[in-house]
Every structure is written in C-alpha cells, then in structure tokens.
Motif scaffolding. Structure first.
Motif, PDB file in Angstrom:
ATOM      1  N   ILE A 273     103.306 -78.489  40.321  1.00  0.00           N
ATOM      2  CA  ILE A 273     103.923 -78.042  38.965  1.00  0.00           C
ATOM      3  C   ILE A 273     102.701 -77.354  38.418  1.00  0.00           C
ATOM      4  O   ILE A 273     101.594 -77.762  38.035  1.00  0.00           O
ATOM      5  N   ASN A 274     102.756 -75.989  37.901  1.00  0.00           N
ATOM      6  CA  ASN A 274     101.720 -75.321  37.442  1.00  0.00           C
ATOM      7  C   ASN A 274     102.224 -75.120  35.785  1.00  0.00           C
ATOM      8  O   ASN A 274     102.908 -74.533  35.371  1.00  0.00           O
ATOM      9  N   THR A 275     101.503 -76.121  35.101  1.00  0.00           N
ATOM     10  CA  THR A 275     101.575 -76.003  33.405  1.00  0.00           C
ATOM     11  C   THR A 275     100.828 -75.084  32.841  1.00  0.00           C
ATOM     12  O   THR A 275     100.870 -75.001  31.484  1.00  0.00           O
ATOM     13  N   GLU A 276     100.002 -74.139  33.509  1.00  0.00           N
ATOM     14  CA  GLU A 276      99.280 -73.197  32.929  1.00  0.00           C
ATOM     15  C   GLU A 276      99.701 -72.009  32.341  1.00  0.00           C
ATOM     16  O   GLU A 276     101.289 -71.731  32.537  1.00  0.00           O
ATOM     17  N   ASN A 277      98.983 -70.990  31.574  1.00  0.00           N
ATOM     18  CA  ASN A 277      99.658 -69.788  31.162  1.00  0.00           C
ATOM     19  C   ASN A 277      99.525 -68.826  32.071  1.00  0.00           C
ATOM     20  O   ASN A 277     100.070 -67.823  32.016  1.00  0.00           O
ATOM     21  N   GLY A 278      98.563 -68.998  33.168  1.00  0.00           N
ATOM     22  CA  GLY A 278      98.720 -67.936  34.240  1.00  0.00           C
ATOM     23  C   GLY A 278      99.073 -68.485  35.721  1.00  0.00           C
ATOM     24  O   GLY A 278      99.101 -69.650  36.065  1.00  0.00           O
ATOM     25  N   GLN A 279      99.345 -67.547  36.677  1.00  0.00           N
ATOM     26  CA  GLN A 279      99.555 -68.186  38.111  1.00  0.00           C
ATOM     27  C   GLN A 279      98.520 -68.670  38.895  1.00  0.00           C
ATOM     28  O   GLN A 279      97.287 -68.390  38.249  1.00  0.00           O
ATOM     29  N   THR A 280      98.964 -69.403  39.809  1.00  0.00           N
ATOM     30  CA  THR A 280      97.773 -70.258  40.484  1.00  0.00           C
ATOM     31  C   THR A 280      98.247 -70.008  41.927  1.00  0.00           C
ATOM     32  O   THR A 280      99.384 -70.118  42.221  1.00  0.00           O
ATOM     33  N   PRO A 281      97.161 -69.869  43.067  1.00  0.00           N
ATOM     34  CA  PRO A 281      97.443 -69.847  44.231  1.00  0.00           C
ATOM     35  C   PRO A 281      97.391 -71.269  44.883  1.00  0.00           C
ATOM     36  O   PRO A 281      96.561 -72.209  44.543  1.00  0.00           O
ATOM     37  N   HIS A 488     106.149 -67.196  29.600  1.00  0.00           N
ATOM     38  CA  HIS A 488     105.605 -68.660  29.520  1.00  0.00           C
ATOM     39  C   HIS A 488     104.006 -68.523  29.557  1.00  0.00           C
ATOM     40  O   HIS A 488     103.352 -69.749  29.614  1.00  0.00           O
ATOM     41  N   ASN A 489     103.359 -67.442  29.343  1.00  0.00           N
ATOM     42  CA  ASN A 489     102.279 -67.494  28.883  1.00  0.00           C
ATOM     43  C   ASN A 489     102.208 -67.659  27.502  1.00  0.00           C
ATOM     44  O   ASN A 489     102.482 -66.798  26.777  1.00  0.00           O
ATOM     45  N   LEU A 490     102.256 -68.798  26.916  1.00  0.00           N
ATOM     46  CA  LEU A 490     102.861 -69.219  25.729  1.00  0.00           C
ATOM     47  C   LEU A 490     101.951 -68.341  24.728  1.00  0.00           C
ATOM     48  O   LEU A 490     102.703 -68.041  23.581  1.00  0.00           O
ATOM     49  N   PRO A 491     100.488 -68.083  24.639  1.00  0.00           N
ATOM     50  CA  PRO A 491     100.199 -67.230  23.492  1.00  0.00           C
ATOM     51  C   PRO A 491     100.758 -66.053  23.465  1.00  0.00           C
ATOM     52  O   PRO A 491     100.938 -65.315  22.393  1.00  0.00           O
ATOM     53  N   HIS A 492     101.459 -65.472  24.721  1.00  0.00           N
ATOM     54  CA  HIS A 492     102.142 -64.035  24.511  1.00  0.00           C
ATOM     55  C   HIS A 492     103.418 -64.215  23.774  1.00  0.00           C
ATOM     56  O   HIS A 492     103.801 -63.356  23.082  1.00  0.00           O
ATOM     57  N   ALA A 493     103.941 -65.410  23.894  1.00  0.00           N
ATOM     58  CA  ALA A 493     105.236 -65.797  23.142  1.00  0.00           C
ATOM     59  C   ALA A 493     104.755 -65.735  21.565  1.00  0.00           C
ATOM     60  O   ALA A 493     105.805 -65.333  20.668  1.00  0.00           O
ATOM     61  N   THR A 494     103.803 -66.204  21.282  1.00  0.00           N
ATOM     62  CA  THR A 494     103.321 -66.249  19.799  1.00  0.00           C
ATOM     63  C   THR A 494     103.215 -64.909  19.282  1.00  0.00           C
ATOM     64  O   THR A 494     103.325 -64.668  18.383  1.00  0.00           O
ATOM     65  N   GLU A 495     102.917 -64.026  20.313  1.00  0.00           N
ATOM     66  CA  GLU A 495     102.652 -62.485  20.090  1.00  0.00           C
ATOM     67  C   GLU A 495     103.969 -61.830  20.364  1.00  0.00           C
ATOM     68  O   GLU A 495     103.811 -60.532  20.108  1.00  0.00           O
ATOM     69  N   GLY A 513     111.173 -72.105  10.826  1.00  0.00           N
ATOM     70  CA  GLY A 513     110.477 -72.499   9.559  1.00  0.00           C
ATOM     71  C   GLY A 513     111.266 -73.374   8.901  1.00  0.00           C
ATOM     72  O   GLY A 513     111.687 -74.443   9.270  1.00  0.00           O
ATOM     73  N   GLY A 514     111.708 -72.924   7.361  1.00  0.00           N
ATOM     74  CA  GLY A 514     112.366 -74.251   6.643  1.00  0.00           C
ATOM     75  C   GLY A 514     111.464 -75.535   6.402  1.00  0.00           C
ATOM     76  O   GLY A 514     110.489 -75.475   6.592  1.00  0.00           O
ATOM     77  N   THR A 515     112.398 -76.364   5.968  1.00  0.00           N
ATOM     78  CA  THR A 515     111.631 -77.627   5.585  1.00  0.00           C
ATOM     79  C   THR A 515     110.844 -78.726   6.696  1.00  0.00           C
ATOM     80  O   THR A 515     110.374 -79.364   6.666  1.00  0.00           O
ATOM     81  N   ALA A 516     111.993 -78.252   8.063  1.00  0.00           N
ATOM     82  CA  ALA A 516     111.319 -78.877   9.162  1.00  0.00           C
ATOM     83  C   ALA A 516     110.273 -78.411   9.524  1.00  0.00           C
ATOM     84  O   ALA A 516     109.583 -78.866  10.581  1.00  0.00           O
ATOM     85  N   GLY A 517     109.657 -77.209   9.379  1.00  0.00           N
ATOM     86  CA  GLY A 517     108.579 -76.358   9.873  1.00  0.00           C
ATOM     87  C   GLY A 517     108.734 -76.106  11.244  1.00  0.00           C
ATOM     88  O   GLY A 517     107.636 -76.138  12.077  1.00  0.00           O
ATOM     89  N   ASN A 518     109.877 -75.861  11.661  1.00  0.00           N
ATOM     90  CA  ASN A 518     110.248 -75.482  12.933  1.00  0.00           C
ATOM     91  C   ASN A 518     109.325 -74.136  13.458  1.00  0.00           C
ATOM     92  O   ASN A 518     109.350 -73.106  12.802  1.00  0.00           O
ATOM     93  N   GLU A 519     108.681 -74.120  14.481  1.00  0.00           N
ATOM     94  CA  GLU A 519     107.844 -73.391  14.962  1.00  0.00           C
ATOM     95  C   GLU A 519     107.724 -73.315  16.706  1.00  0.00           C
ATOM     96  O   GLU A 519     107.033 -73.866  17.016  1.00  0.00           O
ATOM     97  N   PRO A 520     108.807 -73.064  17.034  1.00  0.00           N
ATOM     98  CA  PRO A 520     109.004 -73.030  18.486  1.00  0.00           C
ATOM     99  C   PRO A 520     107.734 -72.724  19.634  1.00  0.00           C
ATOM    100  O   PRO A 520     107.561 -73.060  20.482  1.00  0.00           O
ATOM    101  N   GLU A 521     107.162 -71.559  19.059  1.00  0.00           N
ATOM    102  CA  GLU A 521     106.154 -71.287  20.098  1.00  0.00           C
ATOM    103  C   GLU A 521     104.523 -71.468  19.312  1.00  0.00           C
ATOM    104  O   GLU A 521     103.646 -70.995  19.642  1.00  0.00           O
TER     105      GLU A 521
END
Length: 521
Positions: A273-281, A488-495, A513-521
């Motif tokens: 399972i690759n949980t990182e932001n880049g591919q792995t061999p 799923h390079n998650l910093p890219h999603a924030t961008e 946003g809103g009162t719950a402070g929702n910020e998915p990325e």
C-alpha cells in the motif's frame, strides 16, 4: 504661468493614475475574483459538463454538444447561475445513500483519533496523529460481503477529522470527504461509517480533512477484504503499508525490514500500500513473482516475472504473489529501496538486490477478460486535461494547476446518470506527474498515448499519469453520489487539482468552510 503648470501637473497625475489603474486593474480584479466565500457548496463550483449527453434543463430537453462547456454560463467566481436547478424537483440528498440501516454489523471497530507525539519502533519520535494510540492505525480485516461499521471518535485532533475508504466503492454518505459527504468530526464528537465490503482486495483508509497534513502526520491505516472462501492450505498474507514519517521511510510503521514467516513452498501475497504522494517501485529478490492484483482487483492470468520492477501509484496498491523456494531460502520484497518485507522460515538473510532496469507494463500484462460493458459505446465522454498557469488561487498568487484550461474553482463538474457507461480521456501537459484518484468507482484502462490495452483488464482507482502522457479510461456509473476526482499527490490537490463527478438528481447539504471548518484537502 503658475496656472498652466498646475494644470499640467494635474494632467500628468491623472495620466499616471490612469496608467496605474490600467496596469494594476486586471491583477486586482483577478485577485478579487479568485477569493472564495467563507462557505460554498461544491455543486456551485465551475460549470457543468454533461459529456455530450441529452439533458433536461428547466423542463426542456437540450443537448450538450461539447464536453467541457457549460450550458448555463458563469456567474462571479465561475459559479453557474442556474446550477443543477433541473434536479431540485426530484433531488435526493446524498445522506440517504447509505448501507442498510437495519442490518447488523459483521465487523465493528472504534477508532479514537488523537493529536500526540508517538514513537516508532526504532525510537524515532513523531509529532503527529494516532488512531487508537498508533500510526498507522489498526489493520481492519473483513470478508467480502460483510457489513463493516467503524465509529470514529475525535479525542483531540483540533482541525476535525474524517475517514475516507480509499479504493472501496462505499455508499456516498460513507465516503468521508469533509464538506462534500459529511462535516468534519470536531473534538469531542463522533461519526459512524457503515458499508458492505463488496470486493475482496487491498485498500486503505485516511483522513480527508486537511488531508495533505493529516495523512502525512499519521491518520491512516490498512483495510484488507478477503474472499468468502477460506484460503488454501499453505498460503500466507502480509500487509506492507509504506509511509514516510518526517522523512523516515517505514513499512507498517517500522523503519528497516519487516520479517514474516513463510514456509518452503508456501504461496505468499504481499499487499503493498503506497500512502505517499509519489509513486514507488517494488521488486523481488530470491524468487520469481506474479503481480496478482492492482488497486484491489485481481488481474486475469498474470504471468510469472523476474528481474522486473512494479510501479505503485501514490494511493495505489499492488499485491505481489511469491511462491517460496522449496530449499527454504528467504525472499526479499523490496518496497521503494533496499528495505522491504523479508519472507522466510529458517533464515531471513536475504541480501538486497539492485532495482531492475525493466518495469512491468500493465498495458500488456496478463490476458484479456470481459469487462461487463462496452467502453466503445459510451453514454458520456469527458476530457480531463491537466495544465498549469500563473494566477490567483483564493487570493494567493502563484503558478497553479488547471483542468481543461480552467483554474480552481472554475473547474468542470462531470455530470452522469446512473447506469451510464462513461469514458474519460486524461491528458497531462502540466510538466509534472499526477496520480489521479476517482472516489467511489474503479475504472478500466483502455489505452495509453493511443496504444490500446491488450492484457488483463487493468482496473484502477489511482492512476499515475506522467507528464506528456494521455490515458483513456472507462467505468460504469453504478454508485450514485457526488464524488471527488482529484490528484492524490495531496499538496497538488490543495493547489487546485480537484474536480467532482456528480450524478443527476443528487444533492449535498454540506459546504466547504462554514462553521464546521470543512477543508477536504
């Protein structure tokens, strides 16, 4: 004379002011236009793209002739002025898209999320987050067909938390995306996820609230769904979850090798399972292997290979199947470097071997099999063209990602109807690779750079699209909801590399946003 000089000074001042406005006016306007409201619905972002399908707008039948163009035009911030008004008469909230509420859970677990400092087994201290006191969190095991119930309790994660079931085609209400399918779970609160494990395979879970930070700092874990039939005798199963903590490469939270018992002649499935932001061999030393599954789906008739690496996309999974040597010698499954999973019984002295020069091409690996639908006769066709250009993103100047030439939030909402066969062409001209992840669905790869797939059906939920590459993929729209389709390079999603797939007639009551402070990325 003095009057003439004063008139000239006023004129020069006026001309200077006009020149300043001419120079600064467009940037100021672009800055102002990029600012996001304090709370907004993803349904109001950008423009609707119907993929060339017939649609019903304001009670009349119209035809969307061009993928990538709105039928309604844009209002300020790129929001559609009549966004999905045709859905209101018969709309259903995604909160109704749940597992059977009357069915008892087969697998029930509580996960308590905390912000805390914790130690890796090697003694390295990490300032991050835990689930039930550890990171990664507990491995969740289920058998295909079982109903899984996970109660998430936020004890001390200050920004709130959710759990997304990466690669599992859950009901939309259980997808765990803050501001889209639920509100972030604040401190002292809880949320319960329920879904049927409909497909055997290797999956993982992670936060989808401030995910670029919370995943990196530890809010994640593995989910393994096994077939209903018991495994054959002489088999073994090993999870190998790759994650970096403050730059330290770990497998299952351990730096260095992970050892697992495997008897001579045993067939072992190593679930990478690759949980990182880049591919792995991943590659194997000491025995040939098969790539048994990708992203939770078994490949059809995978052949034995040796001296070959497998590339695992960010967010993706690869099941490596090894038959242990009869002489009892150990086998090393390298995960991204010299360290990895060492399989053995009498000895674990498996020296590291260099990464092979050859990489397995999944376009031609295995043999063909039925897809269950005809991707050459789609109901919808979409383009997902990734680029990059300078501009403002929520008031921040920079060079940002674009989708079909548009910068977030003026991005397409890909609209489908349940039962549609959907075909998407992903083109990456952005200068960097992107691991693209569609929630709620698995898609099959049809071609890469115009070359058709000839091997096993290659089903993915996380697909690496290299710079300059194009892929044609297809899927069946069989899971209603509003689904993220993002890098799923998650910093890219924030961008800004985020779009959504929306089913006709489905709405969400949640806002970013809103009162719950929702910020998915």
């Amino acid at each position: 004379m003095n009057g003439t000089r004063r008139r000239g000074a006023r004129l020069r001042l006026a001309l200077a002011g006009a020149a300043t406005i001419a120079l600064l006016g467009p940037p100021v306007w672009m800055w102002q236009d990029s600012l996001m409201p304090g709370a907004y619905s993803v349904m109001d972002m950008g423009y609707a793209d119907y993929g060339g399908a017939l649609t019903h707008v304001a009670g009349t039948s119209e035809h969307s002739e061009h993928s990538g163009h709105s039928e309604h035009g844009h209002s300020e911030h790129g929001h559609s002025e009549h966004r999905h008004s045709e859905h209101t008469a018969s709309a259903r909230s995604l909160t109704s898209l749940t597992a059977d509420p009357d069915r008892a859970a087969d697998v029930a677990i509580t996960l308590v999320a905390r912000k805390q400092r914790f130690r890796l087994p090697t003694g390295r201290t990490v300032d991050g987050y835990t689930l039930n006191g550890t990171s990664p969190g507990p491995v969740i095991h289920a058998t295909v067909g079982q109903l899984v119930e996970v109660r998430l309790v936020n004890e001390s994660v200050p920004d709130g938390i959710t759990l997304h079931w990466h690669g599992v085609d859950v009901p939309n209400a259980a997808d765990g995306v803050a501001g889209v399918t639920q509100d972030a779970v604040g401190v002292g609160r809880s949320f319960t996820y329920r879904f049927v494990a409909g497909q055997a395979g290797t999956f993982w879970y992670h936060s989808h609230q401030v995910s670029h930070e919370q995943v990196r700092r530890g809010l994640l874990g593995a989910l393994v769904v096994t077939p209903a039939a018991p495994p054959p005798a002489g088999t073994a199963d090993v999870v190998a979850l790759l994650h970096l903590y403050d730059g330290a490469r770990t497998i299952n939270g351990r730096e260095g090798d992970v050892r697992a018992v495997a008897r001579p002649g045993a067939r072992v499935r190593v679930r990478v399972i690759n949980t990182e932001n880049g591919q792995t061999p991943v590659w194997v030393g000491g025995a040939p292997f098969r790539l048994a599954a990708v992203d939770g789906t078994d490949l059809h008739e995978p052949a034995l290979v040796r001296d070959t690496a497998v590339t695992v996309t960010a967010g993706g999974r690869a099941d490596i199947e090894v038959t242990m040597p009869e002489d009892g010698s150990p086998v090393r499954v390298h995960v991204g470097g010299p360290a990895g999973v060492v399989l053995g019984s009498r000895s674990y002295d498996a020296p590291a071997v260099p990464r092979p020069t050859a990489t397995l091409d999944l376009l031609s690996y295995g043999t063909p099999a039925s897809l269950g639908f005809d991707p050459d006769r789609p109901d919808r066709r979409f383009d997902y063209e990734i680029g990059r250009r300078p501009g403002f993103l929520d008031g921040r100047p920079g060079v940002w990602w674009t989708i079909n030439g548009h910068m977030f939030p003026d991005v397409p909402m890909f609209v489908v109807a349940e039962g549609d066969v959907v075909r998407v062409r992903i083109v990456n001209d952005s200068g960097e690779p992107h691991p693209m992840h569609l929630h709620g669905h698995h898609a099959v790869v049809l071609s890469r750079d115009g070359v058709r797939a000839t091997g096993s059906p290659w089903w993915v939920d996380s697909l690496e699209v290299g710079t300059g590459e194009s892929y044609d993929i297809a899927f069946l729209a069989d899971n209603p909801g509003i689904w993220m389709d993002h890098c799923h390079n998650l910093p890219h999603a924030t961008e800004g590399l985020v779009a959504h797939l929306m089913y006709e007639g489905v709405t969400t009551p949640f806002t970013v946003g809103g009162t719950a402070g929702n910020e998915p990325e």
